[in-house]
Design a protein around this motif. Structure first.
Motif, PDB file in Angstrom:
ATOM      1  N   THR A  52     -15.872 -64.812  11.621  1.00  0.00           N
ATOM      2  CA  THR A  52     -14.563 -65.459  11.761  1.00  0.00           C
ATOM      3  C   THR A  52     -14.343 -65.926  13.194  1.00  0.00           C
ATOM      4  OG1 THR A  52     -13.460 -63.342  12.219  1.00  0.00           O
ATOM      5  CG2 THR A  52     -13.595 -64.051   9.910  1.00  0.00           C
ATOM      6  N   ALA A  53     -15.189 -65.476  14.092  1.00  0.00           N
ATOM      7  CA  ALA A  53     -15.128 -65.938  15.481  1.00  0.00           C
ATOM      8  C   ALA A  53     -16.477 -65.696  16.135  1.00  0.00           C
ATOM      9  CB  ALA A  53     -14.032 -65.211  16.250  1.00  0.00           C
ATOM     10  N   ARG A  54     -16.864 -66.621  17.006  1.00  0.00           N
ATOM     11  CA  ARG A  54     -18.091 -66.448  17.799  1.00  0.00           C
ATOM     12  C   ARG A  54     -17.793 -66.919  19.222  1.00  0.00           C
ATOM     13  NH1 ARG A  54     -22.667 -69.381  15.143  1.00  0.00           N
ATOM     14  NH2 ARG A  54     -21.470 -69.176  13.217  1.00  0.00           N
ATOM     15  N   PRO A  55     -18.520 -66.419  20.225  1.00  0.00           N
ATOM     16  CA  PRO A  55     -18.185 -66.731  21.616  1.00  0.00           C
ATOM     17  C   PRO A  55     -18.100 -68.221  21.925  1.00  0.00           C
ATOM     18  CG  PRO A  55     -19.680 -64.876  21.537  1.00  0.00           C
ATOM     19  CD  PRO A  55     -19.571 -65.385  20.134  1.00  0.00           C
ATOM     20  N   THR A  56     -19.085 -68.997  21.495  1.00  0.00           N
ATOM     21  CA  THR A  56     -19.046 -70.433  21.811  1.00  0.00           C
ATOM     22  C   THR A  56     -17.893 -71.117  21.084  1.00  0.00           C
ATOM     23  OG1 THR A  56     -20.673 -70.807  20.053  1.00  0.00           O
ATOM     24  CG2 THR A  56     -21.508 -70.605  22.318  1.00  0.00           C
ATOM     25  N   LEU A  80     -14.547 -73.413  22.506  1.00  0.00           N
ATOM     26  CA  LEU A  80     -14.166 -74.735  22.025  1.00  0.00           C
ATOM     27  C   LEU A  80     -12.776 -74.755  21.406  1.00  0.00           C
ATOM     28  CD1 LEU A  80     -17.548 -75.827  20.387  1.00  0.00           C
ATOM     29  CD2 LEU A  80     -16.562 -76.706  22.513  1.00  0.00           C
ATOM     30  N   ASP A  81     -12.444 -73.706  20.611  1.00  0.00           N
ATOM     31  CA  ASP A  81     -11.188 -73.711  19.855  1.00  0.00           C
ATOM     32  C   ASP A  81     -10.010 -73.116  20.621  1.00  0.00           C
ATOM     33  OD1 ASP A  81     -12.605 -74.784  17.740  1.00  0.00           O
ATOM     34  OD2 ASP A  81     -12.916 -72.856  16.740  1.00  0.00           O
ATOM     35  N   ASP A  82     -10.282 -72.169  21.514  1.00  0.00           N
ATOM     36  CA  ASP A  82      -9.232 -71.471  22.272  1.00  0.00           C
ATOM     37  C   ASP A  82      -8.084 -71.014  21.350  1.00  0.00           C
ATOM     38  OD1 ASP A  82      -7.905 -70.333  24.399  1.00  0.00           O
ATOM     39  OD2 ASP A  82      -7.048 -72.234  25.111  1.00  0.00           O
ATOM     40  N   PRO A  83      -8.379 -70.220  20.298  1.00  0.00           N
ATOM     41  CA  PRO A  83      -7.338 -69.859  19.321  1.00  0.00           C
ATOM     42  C   PRO A  83      -6.218 -69.009  19.909  1.00  0.00           C
ATOM     43  CG  PRO A  83      -9.295 -68.534  18.955  1.00  0.00           C
ATOM     44  CD  PRO A  83      -9.667 -69.585  19.958  1.00  0.00           C
ATOM     45  N   MET A  84      -6.484 -68.251  20.961  1.00  0.00           N
ATOM     46  CA  MET A  84      -5.451 -67.423  21.576  1.00  0.00           C
ATOM     47  C   MET A  84      -4.690 -68.148  22.674  1.00  0.00           C
ATOM     48  SD  MET A  84      -5.470 -64.545  19.985  1.00  0.00           S
ATOM     49  CE  MET A  84      -4.555 -63.502  21.126  1.00  0.00           C
ATOM     50  N   SER A 138     -10.933 -67.641  30.609  1.00  0.00           N
ATOM     51  CA  SER A 138     -10.822 -66.384  29.862  1.00  0.00           C
ATOM     52  C   SER A 138     -11.806 -66.337  28.705  1.00  0.00           C
ATOM     53  CB  SER A 138      -9.392 -66.208  29.337  1.00  0.00           C
ATOM     54  OG  SER A 138      -8.501 -65.924  30.387  1.00  0.00           O
ATOM     55  N   ASN A 139     -11.957 -67.452  27.985  1.00  0.00           N
ATOM     56  CA  ASN A 139     -12.884 -67.470  26.855  1.00  0.00           C
ATOM     57  C   ASN A 139     -14.341 -67.393  27.315  1.00  0.00           C
ATOM     58  OD1 ASN A 139     -11.132 -67.604  24.566  1.00  0.00           O
ATOM     59  ND2 ASN A 139     -10.631 -69.715  25.119  1.00  0.00           N
ATOM     60  N   GLN A 140     -14.614 -67.894  28.491  1.00  0.00           N
ATOM     61  CA  GLN A 140     -15.975 -67.759  29.029  1.00  0.00           C
ATOM     62  C   GLN A 140     -16.236 -66.337  29.510  1.00  0.00           C
ATOM     63  OE1 GLN A 140     -15.877 -70.904  31.988  1.00  0.00           O
ATOM     64  NE2 GLN A 140     -17.087 -72.276  30.664  1.00  0.00           N
ATOM     65  N   THR A 141     -15.182 -65.628  29.891  1.00  0.00           N
ATOM     66  CA  THR A 141     -15.320 -64.248  30.354  1.00  0.00           C
ATOM     67  C   THR A 141     -15.444 -63.284  29.186  1.00  0.00           C
ATOM     68  OG1 THR A 141     -14.040 -64.723  32.344  1.00  0.00           O
ATOM     69  CG2 THR A 141     -14.223 -62.404  31.679  1.00  0.00           C
ATOM     70  N   VAL A 142     -14.553 -63.431  28.184  1.00  0.00           N
ATOM     71  CA  VAL A 142     -14.517 -62.518  27.037  1.00  0.00           C
ATOM     72  C   VAL A 142     -15.297 -63.147  25.884  1.00  0.00           C
ATOM     73  CG1 VAL A 142     -13.065 -61.273  25.406  1.00  0.00           C
ATOM     74  CG2 VAL A 142     -12.274 -61.624  27.759  1.00  0.00           C
ATOM     75  N   ALA A 143     -16.464 -62.609  25.595  1.00  0.00           N
ATOM     76  CA  ALA A 143     -17.318 -63.138  24.530  1.00  0.00           C
ATOM     77  C   ALA A 143     -16.949 -62.465  23.208  1.00  0.00           C
ATOM     78  CB  ALA A 143     -18.783 -62.916  24.868  1.00  0.00           C
ATOM     79  N   ARG A 144     -15.998 -63.048  22.516  1.00  0.00           N
ATOM     80  CA  ARG A 144     -15.439 -62.430  21.297  1.00  0.00           C
ATOM     81  C   ARG A 144     -16.204 -62.859  20.041  1.00  0.00           C
ATOM     82  NH1 ARG A 144     -11.154 -64.277  17.614  1.00  0.00           N
ATOM     83  NH2 ARG A 144     -10.338 -62.490  16.471  1.00  0.00           N
ATOM     84  N   THR A 145     -16.585 -61.842  19.230  1.00  0.00           N
ATOM     85  CA  THR A 145     -17.155 -62.076  17.909  1.00  0.00           C
ATOM     86  C   THR A 145     -16.402 -61.205  16.909  1.00  0.00           C
ATOM     87  OG1 THR A 145     -19.341 -62.393  18.889  1.00  0.00           O
ATOM     88  CG2 THR A 145     -19.258 -62.076  16.513  1.00  0.00           C
TER      89      THR A 145
END
Length: 315
Positions: free
Chosen positions: A68-72, A76-80, A86-93
């Motif tokens: 439902t989410a991947r780092p790259t 691109l989407d910046d859902p938060m 921040s998205n480059q720092t926090v690699a959320r999956t």
């Protein structure tokens, strides 16, 4: 034939939804925990994965998992709405799953199978089944189980890694395994019955068709001995195909509907068998899915020291 059996009222009362698990209240918990040998813990569950053997033959859905989410994608989407840095720092999956409640190692609750329109304790579809789930006997009612466990290694009794296809495990097998292993099934026990089918997991062509498993005679023997829950290492728990020409789930309906004994399927006993561990503390809890007829369970077994207080075989 078993088509004339009927549902009898629960001995635990008109509102009972857990059957034999009421016997946990009288428990042996203190004596069991005092005997635990902490040198080894056995995980009795299987992994969940795409393509795992399951009940797709009945049209039920397979296990699925997806991202439902991947780092790259987060970059691109910046859902938060936190920005590029921040998205480059926090690699959320993250991910989600979809599954049949009778997938993998799981418990069958008492609303799973019925007879002549009734489930355990006489509950009926007309009065107790809503649009989405049962109002009674669901997985949310199933208590965490800590009890003495006994593994009956029927495959080892017969000197084979796996019982032949469609072998029915009867009372003689139960008695023979207890004698061979020097154990007995007592009231309040969780009993695990090994056919060796898990030795070919997850090869669906060898694992699923024509399963060896408990027959009605074997199930009755364990019920009479006082088992409060029974587990097996195959997909369908019981001998398949059924020996009853009318009831294709003769053992399920006897245990769940007539006896109030929940069952577990796909219990992995291969390590217990390899180490000749036959008596243990059984610990297991399922997910509290309201009204569900089945729920994933991750059971574990911890060997018990002998009752005389002497050292265990692992010491």
């Amino acid at each position: 034939m078993n088509n004339k059996t009927s549902v009898t009222p629960s001995p635990y009362g008109a509102d009972d939804e857990i059957g034999r698990l009421n016997e946990l209240a009288t428990g042996q918990l203190a004596s069991i925990l005092l005997r635990v040998d902490p040198h080894r813990v056995y995980d009795l569950s299987v992994e969940y994965f795409i393509g795992m053997p399951s009940w797709t033959v009945t049209g039920d859905p397979p296990f699925q998992i997806w991202l439902t989410a991947r780092p790259t994608g987060e970059i691109l989407d910046d859902p938060m709405g936190v920005g590029l840095a921040s998205n480059q720092t926090v690699a959320r999956t993250s991910d989600a799953i979809s599954m049949f409640t009778h997938s993998g190692t799981h418990v069958d609750t008492l609303n799973h199978m019925g007879l002549h329109g009734h489930i355990y304790n006489g509950y009926t579809e007309q009065e107790h089944l809503g649009s989405r789930h049962w109002k009674v006997c669901g997985a949310e009612q199933h208590p965490p189980v800590i009890s003495r466990g006994v593994m009956l290694d029927i495959a080892a009794l017969h000197g084979v890694p796996m019982l032949p296809d469609s072998y029915g495990i009867g009372a003689a097998d139960v008695e023979g395994a207890m004698r061979r292993q020097g154990v007995e099934v007592r009231p309040g026990d969780v009993v695990l019955v090994r056919s060796g089918r898990m030795s070919v997991w997850p090869d669906r062509e060898r694992f699923i068709p024509n399963e060896p498993g408990l027959n009605l005679e074997g199930a009755k023997a364990l019920a009479d001995m006082g088992a409060i829950m029974i587990g097996a290492d195959n997909l369908g728990f019981e001998q398949g195909p059924s020996a009853d020409e009318v009831n294709w789930q003769v053992v399920h309906t006897f245990l769940l509907t007539e006896s109030g004994i929940p069952i577990m399927e796909l219990v992995n006993m291969e390590e217990l068998s390899a180490d000749s561990v036959y008596e243990f503390a059984f610990i297991g809890a399922c997910l509290k899915i309201r009204g569900a007829t089945g729920s994933p369970m991750r059971p574990i077994a911890i060997p018990l020291r002998p009752e005389d207080g002497g050292p265990s075989e692992n010491e």
